[in-house]
Scaffold this motif. Structure first.
Motif, PDB file in Angstrom:
ATOM      1  N   LYS A   1      -1.260  -4.583  -0.861  1.00 11.59           N
ATOM      2  CA  LYS A   1      -1.901  -5.421  -1.874  1.00 11.59           C
ATOM      3  C   LYS A   1      -3.392  -5.120  -1.962  1.00 11.59           C
ATOM      4  O   LYS A   1      -4.065  -4.912  -0.954  1.00 11.59           O
ATOM      5  CB  LYS A   1      -1.700  -6.900  -1.527  1.00 11.59           C
ATOM      6  N   GLY A   2      -3.907  -5.084  -3.202  1.00 12.45           N
ATOM      7  CA  GLY A   2      -5.338  -4.917  -3.407  1.00 12.45           C
ATOM      8  C   GLY A   2      -5.803  -3.502  -3.106  1.00 12.45           C
ATOM      9  O   GLY A   2      -5.040  -2.633  -2.699  1.00 12.45           O
ATOM     10  N   ILE A   3      -7.096  -3.279  -3.292  1.00 15.76           N
ATOM     11  CA  ILE A   3      -7.641  -1.928  -3.154  1.00 15.76           C
ATOM     12  C   ILE A   3      -7.560  -1.413  -1.717  1.00 15.76           C
ATOM     13  O   ILE A   3      -7.297  -0.230  -1.476  1.00 15.76           O
ATOM     14  CB  ILE A   3      -9.089  -1.882  -3.696  1.00 15.76           C
ATOM     15  N   PHE A   4      -7.734  -2.326  -0.746  1.00 11.55           N
ATOM     16  CA  PHE A   4      -7.651  -1.891   0.654  1.00 11.55           C
ATOM     17  C   PHE A   4      -6.206  -1.578   1.040  1.00 11.55           C
ATOM     18  O   PHE A   4      -5.950  -0.622   1.785  1.00 11.55           O
ATOM     19  CB  PHE A   4      -8.240  -2.959   1.576  1.00 11.55           C
ATOM     20  N   GLY A   5      -5.283  -2.367   0.513  1.00  5.21           N
ATOM     21  CA  GLY A   5      -3.871  -2.093   0.771  1.00  5.21           C
ATOM     22  C   GLY A   5      -3.431  -0.779   0.148  1.00  5.21           C
ATOM     23  O   GLY A   5      -2.648  -0.016   0.737  1.00  5.21           O
ATOM     24  N   LEU A   6      -3.953  -0.486  -1.049  1.00  2.00           N
ATOM     25  CA  LEU A   6      -3.618   0.778  -1.712  1.00  2.00           C
ATOM     26  C   LEU A   6      -4.231   1.969  -0.978  1.00  2.00           C
ATOM     27  O   LEU A   6      -3.631   3.047  -0.911  1.00  2.00           O
ATOM     28  CB  LEU A   6      -4.082   0.746  -3.167  1.00  2.00           C
ATOM     29  N   PHE A   7      -5.420   1.764  -0.407  1.00  2.00           N
ATOM     30  CA  PHE A   7      -6.011   2.839   0.388  1.00  2.00           C
ATOM     31  C   PHE A   7      -5.177   3.090   1.642  1.00  2.00           C
ATOM     32  O   PHE A   7      -4.972   4.247   2.055  1.00  2.00           O
ATOM     33  CB  PHE A   7      -7.451   2.501   0.774  1.00  2.00           C
ATOM     34  N   ARG A   8      -4.681   2.008   2.243  1.00  2.00           N
ATOM     35  CA  ARG A   8      -3.785   2.149   3.397  1.00  2.00           C
ATOM     36  C   ARG A   8      -2.524   2.909   2.996  1.00  2.00           C
ATOM     37  O   ARG A   8      -2.042   3.783   3.735  1.00  2.00           O
ATOM     38  CB  ARG A   8      -3.426   0.759   3.930  1.00  2.00           C
TER      39      ARG A   8
END
Length: 351
Positions: free
Chosen positions: A70-77
């Motif tokens: 979820k969210g930009i940090f989740g997408l980076f993960r």
């Protein structure tokens, strides 16, 4: 983007919705047939995994966009995890905000990343109130194929790509009769403007069950739809079966693959059935097959549309979420007898 067949591991992004995910199937079948060296990973929802089980060289990477991704940090993960797969290219067949953020991350990797052209401009012209350009647009299947072509994986979509029927027999969890023609009916859609009135659908079902050797199987999802379909089944007797809440998705697909005909709205169930070579009758209200979302391999006669003489602004939107006042009644211009006759004619040619 590299020489033909230079890509060994391809990531395909298609997160939702079910119908759009299902429309990938005949395109991927062609892709693996022409490019058998490909290893394909599909980034999608975990629940869609059974749709692709019969295709070789496919693995599913489940996207958890509500929690872990979820969210930009989740997408980076998610991006960091995907890099470990040693991908050669990414085909984004979704092209939404999430996948566009992933594209930004993938720029740092040097991995080719091609996004689908959804044809927003021509779809806007098709759905305009004034100066509407009413003509068939490129199909979603063709738009998917264009993404692979841009990556150096050209394909020409044939009309013979079908999934094999699941190995397990038709489920015994519901009371199917022997030696009958099975008609699947999926009466719901994402928007009510795309739904055939349930009272008129009951008329279609009543006509069908009065035909010799016909049985109707109802498909839907969720407690509200389950209650509506169960009420319909109770009214019409044991030749109409409600499957909601009784089958897993995998079992539903096994049942769908054994249908003689599927009757659906402009919705996902029609695409699921078409992937098995089932004859699919689709009903169109404020949307229209010209937008490119007709099920794969179906005759244009299988798409029954609302009366454009009475409702000339059809299609009013691509997804059925926008329409002028009164256009929610457009489906009522499709006579139950017309739907019934189309199903029976297809049933005769499909033994």
């Amino acid at each position: 983007m590299g020489k033909k067949n230079s890509i060994k591991h391809l990531l395909i992004i298609r997160l939702s919705a079910m119908g759009d995910v299902a429309m990938l199937v005949p395109v991927i079948l062609e892709l693996v047939k022409i490019h058998p060296q490909l290893q394909i990973t599909i980034l999608t929802r975990k629940r869609f995994e059974p749709i692709f089980e019969e295709i070789p060289n496919i693995s599913i990477f489940p996207a958890d966009v509500k929690t872990k991704h979820k969210g930009i940090f989740g997408l980076f993960r998610l991006y960091r995890t995907l890099l470990k797969l040693q991908l050669d290219a990414v085909a984004d067949t979704h092209n939404v905000l999430r996948s566009s953020i992933l594209k930004c991350f993938f720029k740092f990797s040097g991995i080719p990343f091609i996004q689908i052209n959804k044809g927003r401009k021509e779809k806007k012209l098709l759905t305009k109130k004034i100066n509407k350009v009413f003509k068939p647009l490129k199909t979603t299947h063709e738009r998917y194929a264009d993404v692979f072509k841009a990556l150096g994986l050209p394909i020409t979509i044939s009309q013979n790509n079908k999934l094999t029927k699941p190995k397990q027999p038709v489920t015994t969890k519901i009371n199917l009769k022997n030696d009958v023609k099975l008609v699947g009916v999926a009466p719901f859609a994402a928007h009510k403007s795309k739904m055939y009135p349930l009272s008129m659908m009951e008329e279609v079902l009543a006509l069908l069950i009065n035909e010799k050797n016909y049985q109707v199987v109802l498909f839907g999802g969720g407690s509200e739809e389950e209650a509506i379909l169960q009420d319909m089944a109770d009214k019409l007797g044991d030749k109409v079966i409600n499957t909601v809440g009784k089958l897993s998705f995998k079992e539903e697909l096994a049942l769908i693959s054994n249908l003689n005909v599927m009757l659906a709205m402009d919705s996902g169930n029609g695409h699921l059935a078409a992937n098995y070579g089932v004859e699919v009758v689709t009903l169109w209200g404020v949307t229209h097959p010209y937008a490119g979302f007709a099920p794969y391999g179906q005759s244009i006669e299988n798409s029954i549309c609302a009366d454009r003489q009475k409702y000339p602004l059809i299609p009013t939107s691509v997804y059925g979420n926008k329409f002028p006042e009164g256009y929610d009644k457009a489906m009522e211009t499709i006579a139950p007898t017309q739907v019934f006759k189309t199903i029976v004619e297809l049933g005769k040619s499909n033994n």
